[in-house]
Scaffold this motif. Structure first.
Motif, PDB file in Angstrom:
ATOM      1  N   TYR A 172       0.823  -1.213   0.000  1.00  0.00           N
ATOM      2  CA  TYR A 172       0.000   0.000   0.000  1.00  0.00           C
ATOM      3  C   TYR A 172       0.857   1.262   0.000  1.00  0.00           C
ATOM      4  O   TYR A 172       0.530   2.244  -0.655  1.00  0.00           O
ATOM      5  CB  TYR A 172      -0.929   0.011   1.221  1.00  0.00           C
ATOM      6  N   GLY A 173       1.935   1.231   0.784  1.00  0.00           N
ATOM      7  CA  GLY A 173       2.781   2.409   0.876  1.00  0.00           C
ATOM      8  C   GLY A 173       3.524   2.723  -0.405  1.00  0.00           C
ATOM      9  O   GLY A 173       3.962   3.861  -0.614  1.00  0.00           O
ATOM     10  N   SER A 174       3.662   1.745  -1.296  1.00  0.00           N
ATOM     11  CA  SER A 174       4.441   1.949  -2.520  1.00  0.00           C
ATOM     12  C   SER A 174       3.580   2.075  -3.775  1.00  0.00           C
ATOM     13  O   SER A 174       4.018   2.668  -4.759  1.00  0.00           O
ATOM     14  CB  SER A 174       5.436   0.787  -2.705  1.00  0.00           C
ATOM     15  N   ILE A 175       2.365   1.573  -3.743  1.00  0.00           N
ATOM     16  CA  ILE A 175       1.550   1.597  -4.960  1.00  0.00           C
ATOM     17  C   ILE A 175       0.779   2.907  -5.118  1.00  0.00           C
ATOM     18  O   ILE A 175       0.252   3.204  -6.180  1.00  0.00           O
ATOM     19  CB  ILE A 175       0.575   0.400  -4.984  1.00  0.00           C
ATOM     20  N   VAL A 176       0.721   3.699  -4.056  1.00  0.00           N
ATOM     21  CA  VAL A 176      -0.014   4.962  -4.123  1.00  0.00           C
ATOM     22  C   VAL A 176       0.918   6.108  -4.508  1.00  0.00           C
ATOM     23  O   VAL A 176       2.139   5.980  -4.533  1.00  0.00           O
ATOM     24  CB  VAL A 176      -0.689   5.285  -2.776  1.00  0.00           C
TER      25      VAL A 176
END
Length: 484
Positions: free
Chosen positions: A42-46
């Protein structure tokens, strides 16, 4: 060494050390899917300005579920029957409860006469503490998957209220009904490891909550590039490997069925990834790494309700379907549907979990092999529609079970969101939406000057629109950022 001073007390006759070890390992693998797996993903795909907020929503949910689970929610899901769809709420904290042999008291299955026992109560050969630990990680990942629909705009304080409420009034209903001995369990609806309890429910609830919360800012909906694709792959890898515990732990034993479940899980996931990638090449003329991860996830989700119940060839068929049908709903149907366009499901959880979970449950109703069914299911002589006999009834049961989960989550999630917004706004303010992590948490993921800051003419500030690098995101429909 102290555990060996009194073997008769710490190693009772009913304890199978191999089963207990595998159950705790499986539980930990599922936990690793969430922390750090989905936290990283989640922290990298946004978009960069939402990296901290997205990762923290996952981390908070994991911690909050734990406390709720042992205080009241475990027994609502797996304890004594209160209603046909709900267990009695009580703590799972005392040593007297936790060190006795695990048992699901409502899971005794009777023949139609209601008197003759068809299948005895589920009693694994390890302590209740291992069962509570295992099932808690499933509950936690469900809330985290649901969060994928809400990233980039939900008020973090509203999320802090949403997690315990949804766990209590939605998750426990599905878990008891299908796993804990509730009416769908007794009727014979199959959900081997969470295709309905976890994936269908998180997909429907996430989509419903996204409707009530409202969309991201217009700017974020138009451009929402991932901030680190390689780190996203790290999270995805943890998710895939962790699925060995997700599906392999649900026979509650280190037995032959758990081995088959793990093998089928990997077969279906690999097939689905390859099919999704091929469709990307055919339709968009290039393979997408993000698309491959989407295909991986839909394959993992699809096999989950039938992992230990279908043959290897059926796992391949399910992989072909899970790599193509959710691809079609996300890439084609989404663009043409007014409803899907209006609801801002940030990571497309509806497609990757609700569609794939429903597909998995339905195909389980077709491909459940009779011999394998007798290794696991409480209803004897169960079989999928492909094998004739009563198989057609099984397929119908699967559809009805799915409709119950869909209906309950639509209603319960809506009521929860309406009640929360009476107390606190569900959506962040426009100012917070413009700034991102720095406004919400006072922290940023990357120490890059100007990243995520709102332009201020009185200070030589930086407009966050200048810090985006170009990504070709044209093929992702508006409202579906990437995946999960």
């Amino acid at each position: 060494m102290s555990a060996y001073r009194n073997l008769s007390a710490s190693v009772p006759d009913w304890l199978n050390k191999g089963d207990n070890a595998w159950q705790m390992i499986s539980a930990t693998l599922v936990g690793l899917q969430s922390v750090p797996g989905l936290v990283i993903l989640y922290g990298s795909i946004v978009k960069k300005k939402w990296a901290v907020n997205s990762a923290f929503m996952a981390l908070y949910a994991f911690a909050a579920v734990w406390l709720c689970w042992v205080t009241w929610a475990y027994n609502m899901s797996f304890g004594e029957k209160l209603l046909p769809f709900w267990g009695k709420a009580k703590p799972a904290l005392g040593q007297k409860f936790l060190i006795k042999q695990a048992a699901l008291p409502a899971s005794t299955h009777y023949y139609k006469d209601g008197v003759t026992v068809e299948t005895v109560e589920i009693e694994p050969y390890y302590p209740m503490a291992s069962m509570v630990y295992f099932q808690c990680n499933f509950a936690a990942i469900t809330l985290i998957l649901l969060a994928g629909s809400l990233l980039g705009r939900m008020n973090i304080k509203a999320w802090m209220l949403f997690v315990p409420l949804w766990l209590t009034f939605s998750y426990t209903i599905g878990a008891f009904s299908l796993w804990g001995g509730g009416f769908l369990f007794q009727w014979g609806v199959i959900d081997y490891s969470g295709g309905y309890v976890i994936h269908l429910s998180s997909g429907i609830a996430g989509f419903t909550a996204a409707y009530w919360v409202g969309p991201r800012s217009t700017k974020d909906r138009e451009r929402f590039p991932p901030n680190n694709v390689l780190l996203m792959l790290t999270g995805a890898g943890l998710l895939w490997m962790g699925w060995a515990g997700f599906n392999g732990g649900d026979p509650y034993s280190a037995n032959i069925d758990s081995s088959l479940a793990v093998l089928n899980t990997n077969i279906c996931a690999a097939t689905s990834l390859l099919v999704w990638t091929c469709l990307d090449v055919i339709y968009f003329k290039k393979p997408s790494v993000i698309g491959a991860v989407q295909g991986m996830i839909t394959g993992l989700v699809c096999i989950t309700p039938g992992a230990g119940l279908v043959q290897g060839w059926a796992a391949i068929v399910m992989g072909v379907l899970s790599g193509s049908i959710p691809w079609f709903t996300m890439m084609i149907v989404h663009k043409r549907s007014r409803i899907l366009q209006q609801v801002d499901d940030t990571l497309g959880v509806f497609h990757t979990h609700a569609v794939a979970g429903f597909l998995g449950g339905a195909t389980t109703g077709l491909f459940t092999e009779p011999t394998l069914a007798n290794l696991f299911l409480p209803v004897t002589n169960s079989r999928g529609g492909f094998y004739g006999g009563v198989g057609g009834y099984q397929f119908a049961r699967q559809i009805v079970g799915a409709l119950f989960i869909i209906g309950w989550n639509l209603v319960a999630t809506s009521i929860i969101c309406v009640l929360i917004r009476l107390v606190i706004p569900l959506r962040m303010s426009e100012d917070d939406l413009a700034i991102g992590d720095d406004a919400v948490h006072g922290e940023e993921a990357y120490a890059l000057w100007g990243d995520g800051e709102k332009y201020d003419s009185t200070k030589h500030g930086w407009d966050s629109s200048n810090d985006e690098t170009h990504h070709d995101n044209n093929k992702i429909p508006s409202g579906v950022t990437q995946m999960v």
